[in-house]
Design a protein around this motif. Structure first.
Motif, PDB file in Angstrom:
ATOM      1  N   ILE A 336      38.490 -43.289  -5.404  1.00 53.12           N
ATOM      2  CA  ILE A 336      38.822 -44.557  -4.862  1.00 53.12           C
ATOM      3  C   ILE A 336      39.751 -45.343  -6.163  1.00 53.12           C
ATOM      4  O   ILE A 336      40.724 -45.830  -5.748  1.00 53.12           O
ATOM      5  N   HIS A 337      39.328 -45.395  -7.291  1.00 54.58           N
ATOM      6  CA  HIS A 337      39.995 -45.778  -8.123  1.00 54.58           C
ATOM      7  C   HIS A 337      41.630 -45.553  -8.517  1.00 54.58           C
ATOM      8  O   HIS A 337      42.511 -46.116  -8.695  1.00 54.58           O
ATOM      9  N   GLN A 338      41.581 -43.952  -8.305  1.00 59.84           N
ATOM     10  CA  GLN A 338      43.120 -43.597  -8.330  1.00 59.84           C
ATOM     11  C   GLN A 338      43.880 -44.135  -7.206  1.00 59.84           C
ATOM     12  O   GLN A 338      45.035 -44.259  -7.460  1.00 59.84           O
ATOM     13  N   ALA A 339      43.249 -44.369  -5.856  1.00 57.34           N
ATOM     14  CA  ALA A 339      43.991 -44.603  -4.780  1.00 57.34           C
ATOM     15  C   ALA A 339      44.264 -46.009  -5.081  1.00 57.34           C
ATOM     16  O   ALA A 339      45.546 -46.669  -4.877  1.00 57.34           O
ATOM     17  N   ILE A 340      43.540 -46.855  -5.525  1.00 52.12           N
ATOM     18  CA  ILE A 340      43.713 -48.463  -6.002  1.00 52.12           C
ATOM     19  C   ILE A 340      44.898 -48.527  -7.012  1.00 52.12           C
ATOM     20  O   ILE A 340      45.840 -49.508  -6.766  1.00 52.12           O
ATOM     21  N   GLU A 341      44.761 -47.833  -8.094  1.00 55.63           N
ATOM     22  CA  GLU A 341      45.802 -47.578  -9.133  1.00 55.63           C
ATOM     23  C   GLU A 341      47.313 -47.445  -8.353  1.00 55.63           C
ATOM     24  O   GLU A 341      48.185 -48.065  -8.709  1.00 55.63           O
ATOM     25  N   ALA A 342      47.394 -46.465  -7.706  1.00 56.49           N
ATOM     26  CA  ALA A 342      48.390 -46.267  -6.920  1.00 56.49           C
ATOM     27  C   ALA A 342      49.004 -47.161  -6.241  1.00 56.49           C
ATOM     28  O   ALA A 342      50.180 -47.427  -6.087  1.00 56.49           O
ATOM     29  N   GLU A 343      48.023 -47.828  -5.417  1.00 54.32           N
ATOM     30  CA  GLU A 343      48.650 -48.920  -4.745  1.00 54.32           C
ATOM     31  C   GLU A 343      49.008 -50.341  -5.372  1.00 54.32           C
ATOM     32  O   GLU A 343      50.131 -50.901  -5.049  1.00 54.32           O
ATOM     33  N   MET A 344      48.366 -50.406  -6.609  1.00 53.63           N
ATOM     34  CA  MET A 344      48.669 -51.505  -7.523  1.00 53.63           C
ATOM     35  C   MET A 344      50.036 -51.224  -8.277  1.00 53.63           C
ATOM     36  O   MET A 344      50.950 -52.251  -8.041  1.00 53.63           O
ATOM     37  N   ASN A 345      50.273 -50.129  -8.534  1.00 52.28           N
ATOM     38  CA  ASN A 345      51.425 -49.653  -9.152  1.00 52.28           C
ATOM     39  C   ASN A 345      52.774 -49.970  -7.864  1.00 52.28           C
ATOM     40  O   ASN A 345      53.897 -50.340  -8.201  1.00 52.28           O
TER      41      ASN A 345
END
Length: 496
Positions: A336-345
């Motif tokens: 989930i954190h990887q997906a969030i960080e991709a969204e943030m970027n």
């Protein structure tokens, strides 16, 4: 990309989870890669991160070694969001259980902080036992501590030992004359000390602790409470000094002083700052120093996104009934954190492109305007005016769009047949938007529309589901084109 479902609970409208409520400048751009890595998913240190990641506080530290005129730790109300307020005091063992339960059920949680209800470093055994256990049993959680700084120098080595690389110090002054008006006493070397002498000791300890933390490579955020008539003219100097000594972020917060809270300032009628006063001071303190504008002045037992509190879901009696597989939870959290960080970027790239677009357009010569936005997240305008629990305040100007603050609002419309009956609540909500010239929401009813117009606030429901900053700039350009911004001498913030 679309984010995965993070939990079974519907998204709360109470938090600030908007994907874009920072300025058009990336807050992290000028930082080193090492510092970026430390703060990119820390909701209290990064404006971007606080829209996506959650935090929690555990109340293991009951004792305090100073008294502040704005604090009353005996007060508790389930609906009150204020530092020092808790409903449940925990042992270190309970704190560890609660942290792991919350992290397993709210996988976007990244940070565990100890912030009270007293001072964590005045309770070193309870505080460091909690940190020691969590370092071992929940290694993927960042650990933070907030302190008044009196006992900080003697605790720096222990903080470093437990891999605590984020510390918040509350520094309200660097002048003992002013400090004596804020702190009636401190408890130092087994004695209660009062007046200027007490303030002088506290200030010296805070500054020494700040320097020691920075020397250890520990990130330091400084909190300051803005108290009109006491330290408001002094905090720019505080900001200059703590920046020079290596503080990474300065959070100037408004005084909360209601008589019902039982604080000295509340009982004596000391007012808090207006929105315009707070914004002016934050702007004066900015420059190269990062200013935190998204603070929600959380309870000492807060759980969830900034601006929301899910503590009732995680009382100890409920936690004892939970079956937690933390190893499995960590794997889920990682994905989930990887997906969030991709969204943030992705959102950061969009913001950068938008900022470049604005920079290339012919410059307007119009004055700045404050606008309120109703959103529940994803960086879009997606909340009905009557359903908003808070509004995000943006400033639009020829330079672009920047996030200014948030303002709480009473829930005007419950979404049923009674919607629109709460006239007094509606009036209170509109008063909370004083200083704004427009409010952007997904929809607004006839009655509030009329009352907003009468208050000089232009309601706008034409940009539902559009990106916030782009919509705010579009409305700003419309106002300029229609001649509403021709009076360049008007500064609407004066009444905010």
């Amino acid at each position: 990309m679309e984010l995965p479902v993070l939990n079974e609970k519907p998204a709360s409208q109470g938090g600030c989870s908007a994907g874009s409520c920072g300025s058009t400048d990336d807050q992290l751009n000028h930082l080193s890669d090492e510092i970026k890595a430390k703060v990119q998913n820390h909701p209290c240190y990064s404006e971007d991160a606080h829209h996506y990641f959650a935090r929690m506080h555990v109340a293991v530290a009951p004792a305090c070694n100073i008294q502040c005129h704005y604090c009353n730790r005996k007060y508790d109300c389930a609906n009150e969001s204020r530092p020092g307020v808790v409903s449940e005091l925990l042992t270190p063992d309970q704190a560890v259980k609660k942290t792991m339960a919350v992290a397993a059920n709210i996988p976007q949680m990244t940070v565990l902080g100890i912030a009270g209800p007293g001072d964590p470093l005045a309770n070193p055994e309870r505080t460091f036992e909690t940190f020691r256990r969590l370092s071992k049993e929940a290694p993927d959680i960042k650990l933070c501590v907030s302190t008044n700084g009196l006992s900080l120098p003697e605790s720096v080595e222990e903080l470093a030992k437990h891999n605590i690389d984020h510390v918040t110090i509350t520094i309200n002054c660097v002048d003992p004359e002013i400090g004596a008006k804020i702190y009636p006493w401190i408890f130092w070397e087994n004695r209660r000390i009062k007046g200027k002498k007490a303030a002088k000791i506290l200030i010296e300890q805070q500054q020494k602790g700040l320097e020691m933390l920075v020397a250890k490579g520990i990130l330091v955020k400084v909190n300051s409470v803005m108290i009109p008539g006491v330290n408001d003219k002094h905090l720019a100097e505080v900001s200059r000094i703590v920046k020079a000594k290596g503080a990474f972020l300065h959070n100037v917060m408004p005084l909360i002083a209601e008589a019902e809270h039982g604080t000295f300032y509340g009982v004596m009628g000391q007012r808090g700052p207006t929105g315009a006063e707070l914004q002016e001071l934050q702007d004066d303190c900015s420059g190269d120093m990062n200013m935190m504008r998204h603070c929600r002045q959380c309870r000492a037992d807060a759980v969830g996104m900034l601006g929301e509190d899910r503590g009732d879901e995680f009382t100890m009696d409920k936690i004892e009934l939970m079956d937690i597989d933390y190893e499995a939870a960590m794997e889920k959290r990682k994905v989930i954190h990887q997906a969030i960080e991709a969204e943030m970027n992705s959102k950061r790239s969009q913001k950068s492109e938008f900022a470049e677009q604005i920079a290339q357009e012919p410059k307007l010569t119009t004055r700045p305007v404050l606008m309120a936005v109703a959103t529940s997240g994803q960086g879009v305008i997606n909340v009905h005016f009557g359903h908003a629990k808070e509004f995000l305040i943006y400033e639009a100007s020829p330079e672009g769009v920047r996030f200014i603050s948030h303002r709480k609002a009473d829930l005007y419309c419950g979404g049923d047949s009674t919607c629109g009956d709460g006239e007094s609540v509606l009036q209170t909500t509109i008063r909370s938007l004083e200083g704004c010239e427009a409010v952007l929401c997904s929809k607004v009813g006839f009655e509030p529309w009329e009352m907003l117009e009468n208050a000089g606030i232009m309601p706008n429901g034409e940009h539902a589901m559009e990106p916030i900053e782009e919509a705010v700039m579009a409305v700003y350009k419309e106002m300029a084109k229609s001649g509403k911004l021709d009076d360049i001498c008007l500064d609407n913030r004066a009444t905010a």
